[in-house]
Design a protein around this motif. Structure first.
Motif, PDB file in Angstrom:
ATOM      1  N   GLU A 172       0.958  -1.519  -0.402  1.00  0.00           N
ATOM      2  CA  GLU A 172      -0.264  -0.028   0.071  1.00  0.00           C
ATOM      3  C   GLU A 172       0.685   1.022  -0.191  1.00  0.00           C
ATOM      4  OE1 GLU A 172      -0.204  -2.482   2.018  1.00  0.00           O
ATOM      5  OE2 GLU A 172      -1.851  -3.190   0.611  1.00  0.00           O
ATOM      6  N   SER A 173       2.189   1.063   1.072  1.00  0.00           N
ATOM      7  CA  SER A 173       2.778   2.222   0.999  1.00  0.00           C
ATOM      8  C   SER A 173       3.575   2.537  -0.287  1.00  0.00           C
ATOM      9  CB  SER A 173       3.574   2.331   1.652  1.00  0.00           C
ATOM     10  OG  SER A 173       5.089   1.405   1.852  1.00  0.00           O
ATOM     11  N   LEU A 174       3.936   1.568  -1.277  1.00  0.00           N
ATOM     12  CA  LEU A 174       4.277   1.662  -2.169  1.00  0.00           C
ATOM     13  C   LEU A 174       3.728   2.047  -3.424  1.00  0.00           C
ATOM     14  CD1 LEU A 174       6.738  -1.664  -3.927  1.00  0.00           C
ATOM     15  CD2 LEU A 174       5.299   0.064  -5.300  1.00  0.00           C
ATOM     16  N   LEU A 175       2.905   1.530  -3.204  1.00  0.00           N
ATOM     17  CA  LEU A 175       2.036   1.927  -4.321  1.00  0.00           C
ATOM     18  C   LEU A 175       1.520   4.007  -4.040  1.00  0.00           C
ATOM     19  CD1 LEU A 175      -1.009  -0.173  -4.498  1.00  0.00           C
ATOM     20  CD2 LEU A 175       0.105  -0.136  -6.586  1.00  0.00           C
ATOM     21  N   ASP A 176       1.496   4.349  -2.621  1.00  0.00           N
ATOM     22  CA  ASP A 176       0.794   5.762  -2.552  1.00  0.00           C
ATOM     23  C   ASP A 176       2.448   6.027  -2.628  1.00  0.00           C
ATOM     24  OD1 ASP A 176      -0.591   7.577  -0.879  1.00  0.00           O
ATOM     25  OD2 ASP A 176       1.441   7.813  -0.189  1.00  0.00           O
ATOM     26  N   HIS A 177       3.547   6.163  -2.705  1.00  0.00           N
ATOM     27  CA  HIS A 177       4.617   6.532  -3.367  1.00  0.00           C
ATOM     28  C   HIS A 177       4.703   6.559  -5.022  1.00  0.00           C
ATOM     29  CE1 HIS A 177       8.939   7.511  -3.816  1.00  0.00           C
ATOM     30  NE2 HIS A 177       8.903   6.267  -4.466  1.00  0.00           N
ATOM     31  N   ALA A 178       3.802   5.843  -5.287  1.00  0.00           N
ATOM     32  CA  ALA A 178       4.270   5.770  -7.074  1.00  0.00           C
ATOM     33  C   ALA A 178       2.924   6.909  -7.442  1.00  0.00           C
ATOM     34  CB  ALA A 178       4.088   4.425  -7.459  1.00  0.00           C
ATOM     35  N   ASN A 179       1.996   6.846  -6.044  1.00  0.00           N
ATOM     36  CA  ASN A 179       1.094   7.457  -7.109  1.00  0.00           C
ATOM     37  C   ASN A 179       1.371   9.656  -6.970  1.00  0.00           C
ATOM     38  OD1 ASN A 179      -0.772   5.400  -7.579  1.00  0.00           O
ATOM     39  ND2 ASN A 179      -1.301   5.597  -5.832  1.00  0.00           N
ATOM     40  N   LYS A 180       2.359   9.612  -5.947  1.00  0.00           N
ATOM     41  CA  LYS A 180       2.106  10.739  -5.171  1.00  0.00           C
ATOM     42  C   LYS A 180       3.525  11.779  -6.393  1.00  0.00           C
ATOM     43  CE  LYS A 180       0.791  10.800  -0.728  1.00  0.00           C
ATOM     44  NZ  LYS A 180       0.770  10.783   0.487  1.00  0.00           N
ATOM     45  N   HIS A 216       9.279   2.499  -8.751  1.00  0.00           N
ATOM     46  CA  HIS A 216       9.010   3.470  -7.791  1.00  0.00           C
ATOM     47  C   HIS A 216       9.143   2.287  -6.061  1.00  0.00           C
ATOM     48  CE1 HIS A 216       6.570   5.951 -10.835  1.00  0.00           C
ATOM     49  NE2 HIS A 216       7.046   6.904 -10.297  1.00  0.00           N
ATOM     50  N   GLY A 217       9.505   1.498  -7.316  1.00  0.00           N
ATOM     51  CA  GLY A 217       9.832   0.375  -5.854  1.00  0.00           C
ATOM     52  C   GLY A 217       9.693  -1.209  -6.893  1.00  0.00           C
ATOM     53  N   ILE A 218       9.918  -2.096  -5.618  1.00  0.00           N
ATOM     54  CA  ILE A 218      10.394  -3.146  -5.838  1.00  0.00           C
ATOM     55  C   ILE A 218       9.002  -4.139  -4.892  1.00  0.00           C
ATOM     56  CG2 ILE A 218      11.536  -5.577  -5.565  1.00  0.00           C
ATOM     57  CD1 ILE A 218      13.942  -3.645  -6.436  1.00  0.00           C
ATOM     58  N   PRO A 249      11.825   2.186  -2.128  1.00  0.00           N
ATOM     59  CA  PRO A 249      10.321   0.851  -0.910  1.00  0.00           C
ATOM     60  C   PRO A 249      11.225  -0.048  -1.718  1.00  0.00           C
ATOM     61  CG  PRO A 249      10.096   2.685  -2.392  1.00  0.00           C
ATOM     62  CD  PRO A 249      10.777   3.069  -2.409  1.00  0.00           C
ATOM     63  N   VAL A 250      11.034  -0.827  -0.675  1.00  0.00           N
ATOM     64  CA  VAL A 250      11.060  -2.743  -0.848  1.00  0.00           C
ATOM     65  C   VAL A 250      10.364  -2.971  -0.245  1.00  0.00           C
ATOM     66  CG1 VAL A 250      12.219  -4.888  -1.332  1.00  0.00           C
ATOM     67  CG2 VAL A 250      13.094  -3.272  -2.306  1.00  0.00           C
ATOM     68  N   ALA A 251       8.326  -3.895  -1.222  1.00  0.00           N
ATOM     69  CA  ALA A 251       7.493  -4.159   0.113  1.00  0.00           C
ATOM     70  C   ALA A 251       8.009  -5.353   0.158  1.00  0.00           C
ATOM     71  CB  ALA A 251       6.295  -3.933  -0.816  1.00  0.00           C
ATOM     72  N   LYS A 252       7.882  -6.605   1.220  1.00  0.00           N
ATOM     73  CA  LYS A 252       7.394  -7.805   1.759  1.00  0.00           C
ATOM     74  C   LYS A 252       5.995  -8.080   1.265  1.00  0.00           C
ATOM     75  CE  LYS A 252      11.565  -9.805   3.035  1.00  0.00           C
ATOM     76  NZ  LYS A 252      11.867 -10.799   4.965  1.00  0.00           N
ATOM     77  N   VAL A 253       5.933  -9.423   1.097  1.00  0.00           N
ATOM     78  CA  VAL A 253       4.134  -9.964   0.657  1.00  0.00           C
ATOM     79  C   VAL A 253       4.096 -10.960   1.394  1.00  0.00           C
ATOM     80  CG1 VAL A 253       3.487  -7.786  -0.737  1.00  0.00           C
ATOM     81  CG2 VAL A 253       4.386 -10.179  -1.949  1.00  0.00           C
ATOM     82  N   THR A 254       3.173 -11.668   1.835  1.00  0.00           N
ATOM     83  CA  THR A 254       3.110 -13.102   2.215  1.00  0.00           C
ATOM     84  C   THR A 254       2.545 -13.885   0.931  1.00  0.00           C
ATOM     85  OG1 THR A 254       1.889 -12.680   4.140  1.00  0.00           O
ATOM     86  CG2 THR A 254       1.427 -14.313   3.744  1.00  0.00           C
ATOM     87  N   ASN A 255       1.746 -13.335  -0.284  1.00  0.00           N
ATOM     88  CA  ASN A 255       1.851 -13.655  -1.069  1.00  0.00           C
ATOM     89  C   ASN A 255       1.435 -12.975  -2.247  1.00  0.00           C
ATOM     90  OD1 ASN A 255      -0.045 -15.214  -3.573  1.00  0.00           O
ATOM     91  ND2 ASN A 255      -1.059 -16.143  -1.914  1.00  0.00           N
TER      92      ASN A 255
END
Length: 282
Positions: free
Chosen positions: A115-123, A156-158, A184-190
């Protein structure tokens, strides 16, 4: 000379250690563990209680008692992944068998969220979202190189999965040559679910597959795009491949049919950058 008579603080870091019989302690007490790893039940529990950032905690299979359970609960409370691995794997990571069945891998930085990664891209004013998704890249040097390349190409992120993938360790930070501090690098469970979330956010997903008929230059990268890369050796997993909107390949000549994942990622990302610059200059 006795150990208590030796003032280590005044000795240079390059000191050659004399044979262990010279002192009243064993060389095994000197910590040769890499800076990004911590072992031992008490040390890890205290670090967790102090709020230290860990990429993940590994516990030997079959190791179960109240102290281990306490570590598991502390880790879960801080959203730190816990994995149960063969003891031989922990021996290798700790460079020793004296780890009490638990090894913690320090994080060079806390992971972001999708969510924060997408927010960074949108801004990002005047920019179109460009995100890299890695399906099981396990080599920390490859991950570090991809982070640096992605930053240079304007991504914008990985997004990386929690399991079966390199984490955000000091090794990755060094391999990225400082880029990890800026991207920013986001970690996801799935990872598959993350791909669905990106689609819902308006992203088109382009997966690199050496068997694909479509050339990587034949896709439009001037809309919000997620570039999906497979891991070393195995490529994209089947579920990941099915979620991609496009599958593309890199043309090669001679006996070499595939490139290192960090190199291949750079080729696709800079094609995206080229297309976006061309459209902006029209």
């Amino acid at each position: 000379m006795r150990a208590k008579d030796l003032n280590l603080s005044v000795l240079p870091h390059t000191l050659r250690v004399l044979p262990s019989q010279t002192f009243n302690f064993k060389l095994s007490t000197l910590n040769s563990l890499p800076m990004d790893r911590l072992t031992g039940i008490h040390a890890i529990r205290e670090a967790l209680e102090a709020g230290s950032a860990f990429d993940r905690i590994l516990i030997a299979k079959g190791r179960q008692d109240t102290r281990i359970e306490e570590i598991v609960q502390l880790a879960h409370a801080q959203n730190i992944p816990v994995r149960f691995e063969d003891r031989s794997q922990l021996d290798r990571l700790a460079n020793s068998r004296d780890h009490q069945g638990v090894v913690a891998i320090a994080a060079a930085r806390p992971p972001a969220t999708l969510e924060s990664l997408l927010d960074h891209a949108n801004k990002s004013k005047g920019q179109i979202g460009l995100i890299v998704l890695l399906d099981g890249v396990e080599d920390p040097h490859n991950l570090g190189a991809i982070i640096r390349t992605a930053l240079a190409a304007g991504a914008h992120g990985i997004v990386i999965p929690e399991r079966r993938a390199a984490g955000l360790t000091d090794t990755v930070a060094r391999a990225s040559a400082g880029a990890l501090a800026h991207l920013p690098v986001a970690k996801v469970t799935n990872l598959v679910r993350a791909m669905e979330d990106l689609k819902e956010a308006g992203y088109w997903l382009v997966g690199l597959d050496e068997t694909a008929e479509k050339n990587y230059t034949e896709v439009d990268y001037t809309t919000p795009t997620g570039v999906v890369m497979g891991g070393e050796g195995n490529g994209l997993h089947e579920l990941t491949r099915k979620r991609c909107d496009f599958l593309v390949s890199l043309p090669t000549t001679g006996p070499v049919k595939s490139l290192n994942v960090s190199v291949a990622t750079g080729v696709v990302l800079f094609e995206a950058l080229r297309q976006r610059h061309s459209k902006r200059n029209q």
